[in-house]
Enzyme design. Sequence first.
Site, mmCIF file in Angstrom:
data_model
loop_
_atom_site.group_PDB
_atom_site.id
_atom_site.type_symbol
_atom_site.label_atom_id
_atom_site.label_comp_id
_atom_site.label_asym_id
_atom_site.label_seq_id
_atom_site.Cartn_x
_atom_site.Cartn_y
_atom_site.Cartn_z
ATOM 1 N N GLU A 107 26.309 23.060 23.150
ATOM 2 C CA GLU A 107 27.676 23.157 22.214
ATOM 3 C C GLU A 107 27.335 22.815 20.854
ATOM 4 O O GLU A 107 27.146 21.585 20.842
ATOM 5 C CB GLU A 107 28.753 22.753 22.885
ATOM 6 C CG GLU A 107 30.144 23.105 22.014
ATOM 7 C CD GLU A 107 31.430 22.770 22.542
ATOM 8 O OE1 GLU A 107 32.512 22.967 21.936
ATOM 9 O OE2 GLU A 107 31.426 22.116 23.958
ATOM 10 N N GLU B 104 27.485 17.015 17.645
ATOM 11 C CA GLU B 104 28.483 16.801 16.752
ATOM 12 C C GLU B 104 28.191 15.600 15.883
ATOM 13 O O GLU B 104 27.239 14.622 16.082
ATOM 14 C CB GLU B 104 29.571 16.448 17.517
ATOM 15 C CG GLU B 104 30.973 15.973 16.763
ATOM 16 C CD GLU B 104 31.585 17.328 15.933
ATOM 17 O OE1 GLU B 104 31.250 17.063 14.615
ATOM 18 O OE2 GLU B 104 31.822 18.424 16.521
ATOM 19 N N ASP C 210 22.808 16.532 12.944
ATOM 20 C CA ASP C 210 23.107 18.079 12.272
ATOM 21 C C ASP C 210 22.601 19.315 13.709
ATOM 22 O O ASP C 210 21.362 19.007 13.851
ATOM 23 C CB ASP C 210 22.338 18.288 11.052
ATOM 24 C CG ASP C 210 22.136 19.594 10.590
ATOM 25 O OD1 ASP C 210 21.517 20.573 10.955
ATOM 26 O OD2 ASP C 210 22.921 19.991 9.400
ATOM 27 N N ASP D 286 33.579 26.020 10.924
ATOM 28 C CA ASP D 286 34.369 26.122 9.854
ATOM 29 C C ASP D 286 34.067 27.745 9.064
ATOM 30 O O ASP D 286 33.019 27.872 9.012
ATOM 31 C CB ASP D 286 33.620 25.200 8.591
ATOM 32 C CG ASP D 286 34.431 25.003 7.374
ATOM 33 O OD1 ASP D 286 34.716 26.292 6.717
ATOM 34 O OD2 ASP D 286 34.871 23.757 6.847
ATOM 35 N N LYS E 121 36.038 31.407 1.068
ATOM 36 C CA LYS E 121 35.580 31.852 -0.193
ATOM 37 C C LYS E 121 34.293 32.452 -0.215
ATOM 38 O O LYS E 121 33.311 31.857 0.395
ATOM 39 C CB LYS E 121 35.569 30.618 -1.035
ATOM 40 C CG LYS E 121 37.058 30.116 -1.162
ATOM 41 C CD LYS E 121 36.956 28.804 -2.416
ATOM 42 C CE LYS E 121 38.484 28.373 -2.587
ATOM 43 N NZ LYS E 121 38.327 27.179 -3.451
ATOM 44 N N LYS F 296 43.833 22.264 21.670
ATOM 45 C CA LYS F 296 44.858 21.843 20.536
ATOM 46 C C LYS F 296 44.730 22.613 19.604
ATOM 47 O O LYS F 296 45.843 23.266 19.074
ATOM 48 C CB LYS F 296 44.928 20.432 20.563
ATOM 49 C CG LYS F 296 45.368 19.753 21.881
ATOM 50 C CD LYS F 296 45.262 18.154 21.482
ATOM 51 C CE LYS F 296 45.724 17.247 22.637
ATOM 52 N NZ LYS F 296 45.589 15.747 22.605
ATOM 53 N N PHE F 297 43.534 22.654 18.985
ATOM 54 C CA PHE F 297 43.456 23.319 17.669
ATOM 55 C C PHE F 297 43.668 24.947 17.974
ATOM 56 O O PHE F 297 44.661 25.572 16.889
ATOM 57 C CB PHE F 297 41.857 23.298 16.949
ATOM 58 C CG PHE F 297 41.696 23.921 15.754
ATOM 59 C CD1 PHE F 297 42.114 23.146 14.595
ATOM 60 C CD2 PHE F 297 41.151 25.096 15.724
ATOM 61 C CE1 PHE F 297 41.858 23.984 13.511
ATOM 62 C CE2 PHE F 297 41.239 26.024 14.657
ATOM 63 C CZ PHE F 297 41.403 25.519 13.504
ATOM 64 N N GLU F 298 43.308 25.226 19.186
ATOM 65 C CA GLU F 298 43.551 26.901 19.114
ATOM 66 C C GLU F 298 44.894 26.975 19.409
ATOM 67 O O GLU F 298 45.600 28.149 18.891
ATOM 68 C CB GLU F 298 42.578 27.206 20.481
ATOM 69 C CG GLU F 298 42.828 28.769 20.676
ATOM 70 C CD GLU F 298 41.752 29.206 22.046
ATOM 71 O OE1 GLU F 298 41.956 30.317 22.530
ATOM 72 O OE2 GLU F 298 41.199 28.149 22.418
#
Length: 238
Positions: free
Chosen positions: A71, A96, A123, A146, A150, A218-220
Site C-alpha cells: 500500500e 508512508e 518515499d 494527493d 492544478k 474517516k477521510f472517505e
Amino acid sequence: MEHEENTAKEAEPLPSGYRREIKTYVLRAGRMTAAQEKAYNELAPQWCIPYEPKKLNFVDVFQNTNPVIVEIGFGMGDATVAIAEANPDINYLGIEVHTPGVGRVLSEIKRRDLKNLFIIEYDALEVLENMIGDNSINGLHIFFPDPWPKKRHHKRRMLQRPRTNLFAQKLAPGGYLYFVTDIIDYAEFALDELNQTEHLKNKYDGFAEPQPWRTQTKFERKGLNADRQITEIFFEKI
C-alpha cells in the site's frame, strides 16, 4: 496517502531509469500524539523496515510464502489495519512518509496483534524501484492520494506514466492495482494513464465496482458528507 496530508518536495533524479525531478507528496508538519510517539519509539524497531537500496526477501520479512500486497501512502491507516486483520493469510507492506500515521498504525499492530503488516517509512517510488523485486507483489493499493488539482501540478500525480510502468513491472502476473479517489478529474486522468500502460488490463469496463473488502476510512466518509463521488479503478497484470 490521503491527500489532505501531502506536500511537495524536490528530489534528485533516480538512477534506475524512472527519472523524476519532484516528489509526489508533501510532508506536513504534524505532531504525533503522546500515544503515537510512544508506539513509534517502542514498536518501530520491530515493525518498520529501514530503507535500503537492495531488494527485500519477503520470506525473511514475513516468515512465510503468503501473497504480498503493497500500500502506497496509508495516511492514518484505518483501511490498512482493518484489511490486514481481516486477511491474516495475506502479507501487507505499508509505505508512508507521515510519521504520525506510522505511529498510529504501529499502535494498531500491537493492539490487534497483527503478524502480517510491516511498514517502510520512506518515499514509495524509491522503495518500489530499489527494494521491491520485479514480478514479486500480488497487489498494489493506492487509496486517496494527493490529486494535485492544478494543471501545472499534474506531473506530481502518483498515477501517471511512466510511473504506471513501474507499478506494472513490480506486480506479479495476475496481480492487481487498486486505486480509489474522491476527485473525479483525477480518476479520469488515472484511468487514461493506466489504459496506456503495457501489461495492465482493466478488470471492468471503465471505473470499477466498489470492492466489498475495502474498509471505508474517516477521510472517505468526510468526502461523502461533502457530496464528493468516490471512484474506484481496478487493473490486473496480464
